[in-house]
Design a protein around this motif. Structure first.
Motif, mmCIF file in Angstrom:
data_model
loop_
_atom_site.group_PDB
_atom_site.id
_atom_site.type_symbol
_atom_site.label_atom_id
_atom_site.label_comp_id
_atom_site.label_asym_id
_atom_site.label_seq_id
_atom_site.Cartn_x
_atom_site.Cartn_y
_atom_site.Cartn_z
ATOM 1 N N ALA A 21 45.781 34.937 33.987
ATOM 2 C CA ALA A 21 45.013 36.184 33.962
ATOM 3 C C ALA A 21 43.956 36.101 35.047
ATOM 4 O O ALA A 21 43.685 35.014 35.583
ATOM 5 C CB ALA A 21 44.357 36.371 32.591
ATOM 6 N N TRP A 22 43.368 37.244 35.396
ATOM 7 C CA TRP A 22 42.301 37.210 36.395
ATOM 8 C C TRP A 22 41.002 36.791 35.704
ATOM 9 O O TRP A 22 40.575 37.417 34.741
ATOM 10 C CB TRP A 22 42.132 38.563 37.067
ATOM 11 N N PRO A 23 40.349 35.742 36.183
ATOM 12 C CA PRO A 23 39.183 35.210 35.466
ATOM 13 C C PRO A 23 37.901 35.992 35.746
ATOM 14 O O PRO A 23 37.751 36.612 36.799
ATOM 15 C CB PRO A 23 39.066 33.794 36.030
ATOM 16 N N GLU A 24 36.998 35.946 34.800
ATOM 17 C CA GLU A 24 35.650 36.398 35.060
ATOM 18 C C GLU A 24 34.970 35.374 35.969
ATOM 19 O O GLU A 24 35.377 34.209 36.032
ATOM 20 C CB GLU A 24 34.872 36.529 33.754
ATOM 21 N N GLU A 25 33.931 35.826 36.672
ATOM 22 C CA GLU A 25 33.248 34.926 37.596
ATOM 23 C C GLU A 25 32.745 33.679 36.867
ATOM 24 O O GLU A 25 32.126 33.770 35.803
ATOM 25 C CB GLU A 25 32.076 35.650 38.256
ATOM 26 N N MET A 27 34.619 31.383 35.495
ATOM 27 C CA MET A 27 35.537 30.926 34.460
ATOM 28 C C MET A 27 36.794 30.303 35.080
ATOM 29 O O MET A 27 37.038 30.403 36.285
ATOM 30 C CB MET A 27 35.916 32.079 33.542
ATOM 31 N N LEU A 28 37.630 29.689 34.244
ATOM 32 C CA LEU A 28 38.812 28.963 34.695
ATOM 33 C C LEU A 28 40.081 29.594 34.141
ATOM 34 O O LEU A 28 40.109 30.046 32.993
ATOM 35 C CB LEU A 28 38.721 27.500 34.254
ATOM 36 N N VAL A 29 41.126 29.632 34.986
ATOM 37 C CA VAL A 29 42.462 30.003 34.521
ATOM 38 C C VAL A 29 43.458 28.976 35.047
ATOM 39 O O VAL A 29 43.173 28.257 36.007
ATOM 40 C CB VAL A 29 42.882 31.421 34.982
ATOM 41 N N ASN A 30 44.608 28.928 34.427
ATOM 42 C CA ASN A 30 45.638 27.978 34.836
ATOM 43 C C ASN A 30 46.542 28.549 35.921
ATOM 44 O O ASN A 30 46.864 29.744 35.915
ATOM 45 C CB ASN A 30 46.506 27.598 33.627
#
Length: 338
Positions: A21-25, A27-30
């Motif tokens: 998913a597109w992360p919030e500033e 934050m982390l995504v895989n």
């Protein structure tokens, strides 16, 4: 006798990363998958043209870094039979690349671009005296810092280069990017004076002329497209202006002839991706130019080359030879353009 096309300009690597998913500033995504693909005018248009007609000699001009990305991109072009011996290598700039972040659930793509060696591609990196081609194509203006740089006599360095190429009796063609920096009016017109052809999309045509290519309902306005083409031709283009959009291609020639060819109506379920479709259309037109096809024939072919591109997620894997490209006219009907 074999035709020879020199394609100069952007060479880059697309690093496509699939994310959850597109992360919030902050934050982390895989990243679940990472793939590589060539990108830029030289790679995309060059490979599409070479696959379309293996007998056409395609020579690449550009600049890459002395790094693994550069070797990979050059290797991809070499595998398709493109001459990369004239591509310069920079010890101070890395190969240009784009991180393409693709959200797995929506397919939405976001691009992070490193200009790299493309920004250091100088006119002097091309030995004009040794050019012996039928057509010289340069793309993309507005994304080549040194080519876009000011020239006291010609307006831009790209314009000087195109002048020098034309002085050798070689026809020239350019392509642009849809830049929103407001530099269109400053950087593009100087080059138009030394172009035989320009192949661009409707957004770029509108930016260049200030004329909206679409109606209020979003459909292409053919009368406005005609005016866009005519105005660009009046800026100095010698032979023809060609504009493409998803629905159609159109061309205005110096003779005053205006031609519109609807695109193939490819069903949504057959569309895997659209990246590189404009470069594929351009490759079809370059083939048409060097083989003296009329505009109707040329744009019919170009629209088929673009339709082939839609069957692939990257810019070049959908490329096919001429016979297979033309077979798409029997597979798909053409759109209706009002």
């Amino acid at each position: 006798m074999k035709k020879q096309v020199a394609i100069a300009g952007n060479i880059l690597l697309d690093v496509v990363k699939r994310i959850d998913a597109w992360p919030e500033e902050g934050m982390l995504v895989n990243i679940s998958k990472e793939t590589r693909a060539v990108g830029g005018c030289v790679c995309n248009t060059g490979i599409d043209l070479k696959v379309l007609d293996p007998q056409t000699e395609v020579i690449a001009y550009g600049k890459v870094g002395m790094d693994e990305y550069g070797e990979w991109v050059l290797g991809q072009m070499q595998e398709r039979g493109i001459d990369v011996s004239r591509v310069a290598k920079s010890a101070s700039h890395p190969t240009s690349y784009t991180d393409v972040m693709t959200v797995q659930t929506t397919g939405q793509r976001t691009f992070f671009h490193a200009r790299g060696a493309n920004a250091a591609f100088f006119p002097e990196d091309i030995d004009v005296e040794k050019l012996n081609c039928d057509l010289f194509h340069l793309g993309y203006l507005l994304l080549l810092d040194e080519m876009d740089a000011e020239d006291a006599d010609y307006g831009t360095k790209a314009a000087r280069l195109l002048h020098d190429v034309q002085a050798k009796g070689i026809k020239t063609c350019i392509d642009l990017i849809s830049d929103q920096s407001g530099k269109f009016q400053k950087l593009v017109p100087p080059a138009l004076k030394y172009c035989n052809y320009i192949v661009i999309n409707e957004v770029e045509g509108g930016m260049l002329t200030g004329i909206d290519a679409r109606r209020a309902d979003g459909t292409p306005n053919c009368e406005h497209l005609k005016e866009i083409c005519k105005k660009i031709l009046q800026m100095g283009v010698k032979d023809a202006v060609v504009i493409h959009c998803p629905e159609l291609g159109c061309a205005f020639e110096v003779s005053g002839n205006f031609t519109v060819v609807p695109s193939l109506n490819v069903p949504r379920e057959d569309v895997v991706g659209t990246v590189g479709a404009g470069d594929a259309f351009c490759a079809g037109m370059l083939y048409a130019f060097i083989n003296d096809m009329n505009m109707t024939e040329g744009m019919r072919l170009a629209s088929c080359v673009a339709a082939c591109n839609l069957a692939s997620a990257d810019s070049v894997s959908g490329a096919k030879p001429l016979k297979e490209v033309l077979a798409l006219e029997k597979k798909y009907q053409r759109r209706t353009v009002l």
